[in-house]
Design an enzyme around this catalytic site. Structure first.
Site, PDB file in Angstrom:
ATOM      1  N   LYS A 260     -14.992  32.999-106.417  1.00 26.72           N
ATOM      2  CA  LYS A 260     -15.808  33.814-107.307  1.00 26.72           C
ATOM      3  C   LYS A 260     -15.038  34.303-108.542  1.00 26.72           C
ATOM      4  O   LYS A 260     -15.615  34.504-109.595  1.00 26.72           O
ATOM      5  CB  LYS A 260     -16.392  35.009-106.554  1.00 26.72           C
ATOM      6  CG  LYS A 260     -17.350  34.618-105.426  1.00 26.72           C
ATOM      7  CD  LYS A 260     -18.707  34.226-105.962  1.00 26.72           C
ATOM      8  CE  LYS A 260     -19.646  33.747-104.851  1.00 26.72           C
ATOM      9  NZ  LYS A 260     -20.893  33.175-105.378  1.00 26.72           N
TER      10      LYS A 260
ATOM     11  N   SER B 148     -14.263  27.857 -99.678  1.00 24.94           N
ATOM     12  CA  SER B 148     -14.603  28.646-100.867  1.00 24.94           C
ATOM     13  C   SER B 148     -14.025  30.059-100.833  1.00 24.94           C
ATOM     14  O   SER B 148     -13.854  30.688-101.871  1.00 24.94           O
ATOM     15  CB  SER B 148     -16.118  28.699-101.035  1.00 24.94           C
ATOM     16  OG  SER B 148     -16.721  29.202 -99.850  1.00 24.94           O
TER      17      SER B 148
ATOM     18  N   GLU C 153     -24.606  41.596-109.765  1.00 22.59           N
ATOM     19  CA  GLU C 153     -25.186  41.703-108.434  1.00 22.59           C
ATOM     20  C   GLU C 153     -24.196  41.108-107.457  1.00 22.59           C
ATOM     21  O   GLU C 153     -23.329  40.328-107.864  1.00 22.59           O
ATOM     22  CB  GLU C 153     -26.502  40.919-108.360  1.00 22.59           C
ATOM     23  CG  GLU C 153     -26.356  39.432-107.989  1.00 22.59           C
ATOM     24  CD  GLU C 153     -25.651  38.571-109.024  1.00 22.59           C
ATOM     25  OE1 GLU C 153     -25.560  39.005-110.189  1.00 22.59           O
ATOM     26  OE2 GLU C 153     -25.156  37.483-108.659  1.00 22.59           O
TER      27      GLU C 153
HETATM   28  C1  LIG Z   1     -16.614  32.647-100.039  1.00 22.97           C
HETATM   29  C2  LIG Z   1     -17.986  32.329-100.574  1.00 22.97           C
HETATM   30  N1  LIG Z   1     -18.402  31.061-100.557  1.00 22.97           N
HETATM   31  C3  LIG Z   1     -19.617  30.735-101.017  1.00 22.97           C
HETATM   32  C4  LIG Z   1     -20.484  31.680-101.495  1.00 22.97           C
HETATM   33  C5  LIG Z   1     -21.839  31.239-101.930  1.00 22.97           C
HETATM   34  O1  LIG Z   1     -22.008  31.227-103.297  1.00 22.97           O
HETATM   35  P1  LIG Z   1     -22.057  29.882-104.088  1.00 22.97           P
HETATM   36  O2  LIG Z   1     -23.048  29.021-103.394  1.00 22.97           O
HETATM   37  O3  LIG Z   1     -22.489  30.275-105.458  1.00 22.97           O
HETATM   38  O4  LIG Z   1     -20.698  29.294-104.077  1.00 22.97           O
HETATM   39  C6  LIG Z   1     -20.083  33.021-101.529  1.00 22.97           C
HETATM   40  C7  LIG Z   1     -20.974  34.058-102.060  1.00 22.97           C
HETATM   41  O5  LIG Z   1     -20.787  35.218-101.990  1.00 22.97           O
HETATM   42  C8  LIG Z   1     -18.796  33.353-101.051  1.00 22.97           C
HETATM   43  O6  LIG Z   1     -18.365  34.616-101.056  1.00 22.97           O
END
Ligand SMILES: Cc1ncc(COP(=O)(O)O)c(C=O)c1O
Lengths: 284, 419
Positions: free
Chosen positions: B96, B389, B118
């Site tokens: 993020k 992620s 948000e």
């Molecule tokens: C670690 C992590 N992965 C994935 C996401 C999902 O978001 P996005 O699909 O935009 O990557 C989030 C959202 O808060 C997150 O904190």
């Protein structure tokens, strides 16, 4: 209509011009129930509304403040559907033309495929005079505008305090029915005073010969007077009326108060236009 | 990251095929035009050295580049090469920050005075609060009440960084409601405030701009995998909520038709949808959604036949959203991206498995990608990259609670945590 591009007579524009200064009222359809809504709309009509906006509830009303958000939630909890909404409109016989105010997704989803036409066709069949879509800026409006043109409906655009320069020109050249002048930045909701942004907006729009109605925050006769005096052709009142529905003990009490409040707002608007016969409101 | 980015063929004028657009209140349109202009000048054309400053800050403050790690025990388990992109090692614990820092810096270049955002999992809110503190901007975060309750560590972190956290009580108190409320704030304060949208969602130019800030993930993977394995992967797997880590991971590989791209959504407890109740027990928008307009864009949505948006569900707050980025919707329709989903239980197992086998505690969001790997590794070829992620510290409470309810093969004895 400014550029003669529409091939029909606008009932909406006529209602404002013939009843100048105009009172435009809003409530959410299905707030409590669709039957109650029918009585409320008739009360607003008797009270002197020149146009009535009926909200078709959408679950994500991003342009709405807390009052109308809550009304939309009540309407959805009461099971209000587009079908029920149109049946209500089929049933209504009012002096004032009716407009539907809803979000774009509700329009797109009516019918079996995402398409604006089935909604517009049904709206025309029910006798609605126009559509207001708070999340549809002029840039995205072509498909809906074409469908509305084909069915003789007005698609009303909102002019915000931030709308200036070329955007203002472009939108004003497409005005249909009236220009909905947003009195202040932010969301809908009754306010205690008239924003200076209203005066600035009306001054910016003064050179355009289209009906201008001001909404967002208008709640009493004195506001209506001030806004009309500043150059508006009409005032739009929503949250103050929705408050009446929310706080009345019974639907009948709400009916009486809606009618009286509409009357008081219309008197205020006429006072703003310098009309002699408008009686002074009682001082609190 | 490559220097000045070209606009892609399919993202002309803010639409991706039939998706995208700018469905917002009129008051916001001038701000979107201003943002589009700033995005084109600073991000696409590196005006005033914006991208140079962004990259430098991502390096020094953000900790980039992140490693592409060969996961030895997973490779053994699945009998193929498994690589993990370690976005959990970005400062703040998730991808993020790539976007939040980019946008807060852009807001600064644009002369905005205040930041709002948000957050669902709190991860984007945390990243935004950190970026705002780093760049000395006042910051307010909207977060659904349910998410405030289930992601408390992040609420504390945002506050520590000086951000104000506003709980949103409406609806089911998750990301959708938080976005509504942030849009309302923005519509009121738009002249001096920038809204840092947390994923590749919302009106143009957000989906494209957020993707560009996140595409550093895939750009790095591309380079690192060639260095380590000498070739491109057979498949790349990423979880998808709104889809920002997904698009960030996939973007560099979209032209490589030999690389399969899998977007793994939250299957929740079931893929069935109960229209009457207005609730979807999942957040699998790409797999089960239909076209419509939400939060400023035309995209795939979880909605009723009438057009009311459904409450979504996932054990993972960051995936719990009824919409998805318009570009992903387009890439799914054209067959370039394969939508997939795993349920809450498979995600929890993925969480425990990675923690046990590799010593990496992944976010519950990322655990969905790992759950998919376990279920479908046979289809993924010989060389697989999975995007981790984010890290899972924020999820420990939820995981303990949800694990206790279930009989999970991969889980440790949870009772040991009692004492
Ligand atoms: C670690 C992590 N992965 C994935 C996401 C999902 O978001 P996005 O699909 O935009 O990557 C989030 C959202 O808060 C997150 O904190």
């Amino acid at each position: 209509m400014t550029d003669g591009s529409e091939s029909y007579d606008s009932d909406v524009e006529a209602a404002i011009r013939e009843n100048h200064p105009a009172l435009i009222t809003y409530i959410t359809a299905g707030d409590r129930s669709l039957e109650d809504t029918k009585a409320y709309v008739e009360a607003l009509d008797r009270g002197g509304s020149d146009l009535i906006e009926l909200g078709l509830p959408f679950s994500e009303p991003i342009a709405e403040g807390p009052t109308i958000q809550a009304a939309i939630n009540r309407a959805l909890e009461a099971g209000t559907t587009p079908q029920g909404f149109f049946e209500l409109v089929d049933d209504l016989e009012t002096e004032a033309p009716l407009l539907v105010m809803t979000y774009y997704n509700m329009i797109l989803q009516y019918g079996s495929e995402p398409d604006v036409r089935p909604f517009v066709e049904r709206a025309a069949e029910a006798g609605l005079a126009g559509i207001i879509v708070p999340d549809l800026p002029a840039e995205e409006a072509d498909p809906l505008r074409r469908a509305c043109d084909d069915h003789g409906l007005d698609l009303v655009f909102i002019i915000a305090p931030t709308t200036e320069g070329e955007r203002l020109e472009a939108i004003m050249s497409q005005v249909s029915g009236f220009a909905y002048v947003q009195a202040r930045l932010g969301t809908t909701g009754a306010r205690a005073n008239v924003s200076t942004a209203t005066h600035d907006s009306l001054a910016r729009l003064s050179e355009y010969d289209v009906p201008k109605a001001v909404g967002f925050g208008v709640s009493e006769g004195d506001h209506a007077a001030e806004i009309v005096e500043a150059g508006a052709d009409g005032v739009i009142v929503g949250s103050a009326l929705v408050d009446i529905i929310a706080s009345s003990e019974t639907p009948d009490a709400a009916v009486d108060e809606l009618e009286a409040t509409a009357r008081e707002l219309k008197r205020g608007a006429r006072r703003g236009a310098g009309e002699e016969d408008a009686p002074e409101p009682e001082q609190p | 990251m490559s220097t000045e980015r070209e606009r892609d063929d399919h993202d002309s004028g803010g639409t991706f095929g039939d998706y995208g657009g700018q469905y917002v209140p009129e008051a916001l349109m001038p701000a979107l035009q201003e943002l589009e202009d700033a995005y084109e000048r600073y991000v696409l054309e590196n005006e005033d050295g914006f991208m140079d400053e962004f990259r430098e800050r991502m390096h020094d403050f953000g900790g980039r580049p992140t490693p592409l790690q060969r996961a030895d025990r997973l490779s053994e388990r699945y009998d193929r090469e498994i690589y993990l992109k370690r976005e959990d090692l970005v400062h703040g614990g998730a991808h993020k920050l790539n976007n939040a820092l980019g946008q807060v810096l852009l807001a600064k270049y644009m002369g905005k005075e205040r930041i709002i955002a948000e957050t669902g999992a709190g991860q984007h809110g945390t990243a935004t609060a950190m970026a705002a503190a780093h760049l000395d901007m006042p910051c307010e975060i909207y977060m659904g009440r349910t998410d405030v309750n289930r992601q408390r560590p992040n609420v504390y972190r945002m506050r520590m960084n000086g951000a104000e956290v506003n709980p949103v009580e409406a609806g089911s108190g998750t990301l959708k409601e938080a976005i509504n409320e942030t849009m309302r704030d923005w519509a009121t304060t738009v002249e001096r405030t920038h809204y840092v949208i947390g994923s590749v969602v919302g009106p143009h130019p957000f989906p494209q701009m957020v993707r560009d800030f996140q595409s550093v993930i895939g750009d790095e993977i591309r380079e690192q995998v060639q260095e380590k394995a000498g070739r491109l992967p057979d498949s790349v797997v990423a979880c998808a909520g709104g889809g920002s880590n997904t698009m960030g991971t996939f973007h560099a590989f979209v032209p490589d038709s030999e690389v399969d791209l899998y977007a793994v959504e939250a299957g929740g407890s079931s893929l069935e949808i109960d229209e009457a109740s207005g609730v979807a027990p999942n957040s699998a928008t790409l797999s089960t959604g239909t076209d419509g307009v939400l939060h400023g864009a035309m995209t795939k949505l979880l909605q009723s036949g009438d057009g009311q948006i459904m409450e979504s569900h996932s054990v993972s707050a960051g995936l719990d959203y009824a919409g998805v980025g318009p570009e992903l919707s387009h890439l799914v329709d054209t067959g370039r991206v394969t939508p997939a989903s795993v349920d809450d239980e498979d995600a929890l197992n993925g969480f425990h498995r990675l923690s046990r086998l590799e010593g990496i505690i992944p976010a519950l969001e990322s655990s969905h990608a790992l759950g998919y790997l376990e279920k479908r590794y046979e289809d993924l070829g010989e060389l697989v990259v999975v995007n981790v992620s984010g890290r899972g510290d924020k999820d420990l409470e939820t995981v303990l609670e949800e694990t206790e309810k279930r009989d999970l093969a991969a889980a440790p004895e949870v009772e040991v945590f009692d004492g």
